[in-house]
Design a protein around this motif. Sequence first.
Motif, PDB file in Angstrom:
ATOM      1  N   GLY A 129       0.600  -0.952  -0.457  1.00 40.07           N
ATOM      2  CA  GLY A 129       0.001  -0.195   0.082  1.00 40.07           C
ATOM      3  C   GLY A 129       0.384   1.380  -0.140  1.00 40.07           C
ATOM      4  O   GLY A 129       0.073   2.469  -0.804  1.00 40.07           O
ATOM      5  N   VAL A 130       1.878   1.617   0.914  1.00 39.38           N
ATOM      6  CA  VAL A 130       3.090   2.488   1.044  1.00 39.38           C
ATOM      7  C   VAL A 130       3.245   2.450  -0.824  1.00 39.38           C
ATOM      8  O   VAL A 130       3.228   4.155  -0.692  1.00 39.38           O
ATOM      9  N   VAL A 131       3.757   1.553  -0.815  1.00 42.13           N
ATOM     10  CA  VAL A 131       4.145   2.077  -2.789  1.00 42.13           C
ATOM     11  C   VAL A 131       3.234   2.105  -3.320  1.00 42.13           C
ATOM     12  O   VAL A 131       4.276   3.240  -4.246  1.00 42.13           O
ATOM     13  N   THR A 132       2.570   1.581  -3.888  1.00 40.59           N
ATOM     14  CA  THR A 132       1.339   2.300  -4.673  1.00 40.59           C
ATOM     15  C   THR A 132       1.311   3.453  -4.473  1.00 40.59           C
ATOM     16  O   THR A 132       1.538   4.281  -5.229  1.00 40.59           O
ATOM     17  N   LEU A 133       0.791   3.840  -3.052  1.00 37.08           N
ATOM     18  CA  LEU A 133       0.324   5.471  -3.058  1.00 37.08           C
ATOM     19  C   LEU A 133       1.074   6.241  -3.812  1.00 37.08           C
ATOM     20  O   LEU A 133       1.045   7.385  -3.835  1.00 37.08           O
ATOM     21  N   VAL A 134       3.006   5.425  -2.859  1.00 39.06           N
ATOM     22  CA  VAL A 134       3.578   6.943  -3.683  1.00 39.06           C
ATOM     23  C   VAL A 134       3.931   7.073  -4.962  1.00 39.06           C
ATOM     24  O   VAL A 134       4.253   8.093  -5.816  1.00 39.06           O
ATOM     25  N   ILE A 135       4.363   5.534  -5.162  1.00 36.44           N
ATOM     26  CA  ILE A 135       4.132   5.970  -6.845  1.00 36.44           C
ATOM     27  C   ILE A 135       2.793   7.125  -7.408  1.00 36.44           C
ATOM     28  O   ILE A 135       3.089   7.368  -8.332  1.00 36.44           O
ATOM     29  N   ALA A 136       1.547   5.899  -7.097  1.00 35.32           N
ATOM     30  CA  ALA A 136       0.440   6.446  -7.713  1.00 35.32           C
ATOM     31  C   ALA A 136      -0.024   8.617  -7.329  1.00 35.32           C
ATOM     32  O   ALA A 136       0.414   9.121  -8.733  1.00 35.32           O
ATOM     33  N   MET A 137       1.073   8.626  -6.700  1.00 38.13           N
ATOM     34  CA  MET A 137       1.427  10.319  -6.377  1.00 38.13           C
ATOM     35  C   MET A 137       2.097  11.022  -7.028  1.00 38.13           C
ATOM     36  O   MET A 137       2.380  12.187  -7.884  1.00 38.13           O
ATOM     37  N   LEU A 138       2.889  10.196  -7.018  1.00 33.66           N
ATOM     38  CA  LEU A 138       4.328  10.996  -8.488  1.00 33.66           C
ATOM     39  C   LEU A 138       3.821  10.926  -9.863  1.00 33.66           C
ATOM     40  O   LEU A 138       4.198  12.277 -10.181  1.00 33.66           O
ATOM     41  N   VAL A 139       3.232  10.227  -9.978  1.00 36.61           N
ATOM     42  CA  VAL A 139       2.563  10.129 -10.927  1.00 36.61           C
ATOM     43  C   VAL A 139       2.083  11.029 -11.793  1.00 36.61           C
ATOM     44  O   VAL A 139       1.813  12.045 -12.426  1.00 36.61           O
ATOM     45  N   GLN A 140       1.270  11.353 -10.813  1.00 32.31           N
ATOM     46  CA  GLN A 140      -0.424  11.838 -10.601  1.00 32.31           C
ATOM     47  C   GLN A 140       0.742  13.276 -10.820  1.00 32.31           C
ATOM     48  O   GLN A 140      -0.143  14.383 -12.085  1.00 32.31           O
ATOM     49  N   VAL A 141       1.326  13.534  -9.641  1.00 26.14           N
ATOM     50  CA  VAL A 141       1.805  15.451  -9.981  1.00 26.14           C
ATOM     51  C   VAL A 141       2.949  15.090 -11.084  1.00 26.14           C
ATOM     52  O   VAL A 141       2.981  16.544 -11.740  1.00 26.14           O
ATOM     53  N   ALA A 142       3.826  14.142 -12.020  1.00 29.69           N
ATOM     54  CA  ALA A 142       4.465  14.163 -13.075  1.00 29.69           C
ATOM     55  C   ALA A 142       4.050  14.922 -13.958  1.00 29.69           C
ATOM     56  O   ALA A 142       4.329  15.686 -15.175  1.00 29.69           O
ATOM     57  N   ALA A 143       2.966  13.895 -14.242  1.00 29.30           N
ATOM     58  CA  ALA A 143       2.502  14.269 -15.100  1.00 29.30           C
ATOM     59  C   ALA A 143       1.505  15.224 -14.956  1.00 29.30           C
ATOM     60  O   ALA A 143       1.764  16.236 -16.385  1.00 29.30           O
ATOM     61  N   LEU A 144       1.187  15.917 -14.423  1.00 26.33           N
ATOM     62  CA  LEU A 144      -0.056  16.995 -14.598  1.00 26.33           C
ATOM     63  C   LEU A 144       1.089  18.728 -14.436  1.00 26.33           C
ATOM     64  O   LEU A 144       0.585  19.299 -14.898  1.00 26.33           O
ATOM     65  N   SER A 145       1.823  18.754 -14.093  1.00 33.13           N
ATOM     66  CA  SER A 145       3.027  19.754 -14.107  1.00 33.13           C
ATOM     67  C   SER A 145       3.597  20.004 -15.812  1.00 33.13           C
ATOM     68  O   SER A 145       3.697  20.597 -15.411  1.00 33.13           O
ATOM     69  N   ASP A 146       4.003  18.518 -16.206  1.00 37.97           N
ATOM     70  CA  ASP A 146       3.975  18.353 -17.863  1.00 37.97           C
ATOM     71  C   ASP A 146       3.140  19.324 -18.540  1.00 37.97           C
ATOM     72  O   ASP A 146       3.269  19.968 -19.707  1.00 37.97           O
ATOM     73  N   VAL A 147       1.250  19.011 -18.158  1.00 37.46           N
ATOM     74  CA  VAL A 147       0.792  19.864 -18.793  1.00 37.46           C
ATOM     75  C   VAL A 147       0.936  20.961 -18.526  1.00 37.46           C
ATOM     76  O   VAL A 147      -0.038  21.620 -19.281  1.00 37.46           O
ATOM     77  N   TYR A 148       0.394  21.212 -17.429  1.00 38.21           N
ATOM     78  CA  TYR A 148       0.702  22.353 -16.688  1.00 38.21           C
ATOM     79  C   TYR A 148       1.595  23.361 -17.616  1.00 38.21           C
ATOM     80  O   TYR A 148       1.764  24.875 -18.105  1.00 38.21           O
ATOM     81  N   ALA A 149       2.553  22.760 -17.698  1.00 38.15           N
ATOM     82  CA  ALA A 149       3.873  23.699 -18.511  1.00 38.15           C
ATOM     83  C   ALA A 149       4.055  24.296 -20.110  1.00 38.15           C
ATOM     84  O   ALA A 149       4.537  24.424 -20.154  1.00 38.15           O
ATOM     85  N   ASP A 150       2.766  22.881 -20.427  1.00 46.07           N
ATOM     86  CA  ASP A 150       2.391  23.531 -21.859  1.00 46.07           C
ATOM     87  C   ASP A 150       1.381  25.120 -21.830  1.00 46.07           C
ATOM     88  O   ASP A 150       1.917  25.604 -22.835  1.00 46.07           O
TER      89      ASP A 150
END
Length: 276
Positions: A129-150
């Motif tokens: 659960g811990v690993v899944t939560l960390v990965i999910a949150m990191l991916v969400q922030v990273a992906a959305l950051s890329d979109v906001y940057a555009d």
Amino acid sequence: MTDSFDGPPLTPPPERASFPDGLRFAFGTLTVLPARITRWDRPAARTGMACAPLAGLVVGVLAAVPGVLLLVLGGGPLLAAAVTVAVPAALTRGLHLDGLADTADGLGSAKPADEALRIMKQSDIGPFGVVTLVIAMLVQVAALSDVYADSWIRGALAAVVAAVTARLAMTLACREGVPAARPGGLGGLGAAVAGVVPRAVAAAIAVLVVAAAAAAALPMGLPAAGRQAAAVLVALLAAQLLLRRCVRRFDGVTGDVFGALAEVAATTALIVLALG
């Protein structure tokens, strides 16, 4: 963690629930926004889960607003993305993330269905659960950051599409034929909504959401519209694969599984949108 989607026992009257009853059910069970649930029964659950994408629309808009404001005030895309991702977590009391973690622990336990469900009900979070939560949150922030940057417009649309698609995945998981892992009064939200949405209704809602996502991006051109439609479709496919795995593993769905489906769908949609 425990399955936090518990509710009062179902009392199924024969009549249909009104649209306002369904809206109150959707917002009252899927968000912390003020909505007094007037009915807790199968008809209300049917209408409510059909309205789940509308709850996602409100959550998505509320998530996009602070992200866009931060960009306008000079903040960077990473900060805007982090705040945008935090808003849906706050508006759901973290229940969807809780469900994702509990589902990961249950799936990773390699235990029989009954023992896996017991693990999911425990108050602690295991390593899966811990690993899944960390990965999910990191991916969400990273992906959305890329979109906001555009573009802030693309970022705002991505936040809304992800939130709506997350709740649409729940609607589809409530379709007829999907059983509850814990049927009866102790099953919480999973037992309350399992199998309540007719298949034709679920399919129609999915088509409407895909069309609306594409239409929202049409001013930015056909490629953008196609990308948004693809994001919804790929996210629903990912959620469906997880749903099939959970039904086979747990003999049905639980409130935790619904939370996991929402987070997986939102994460997948953001990934697809970031690839553009």
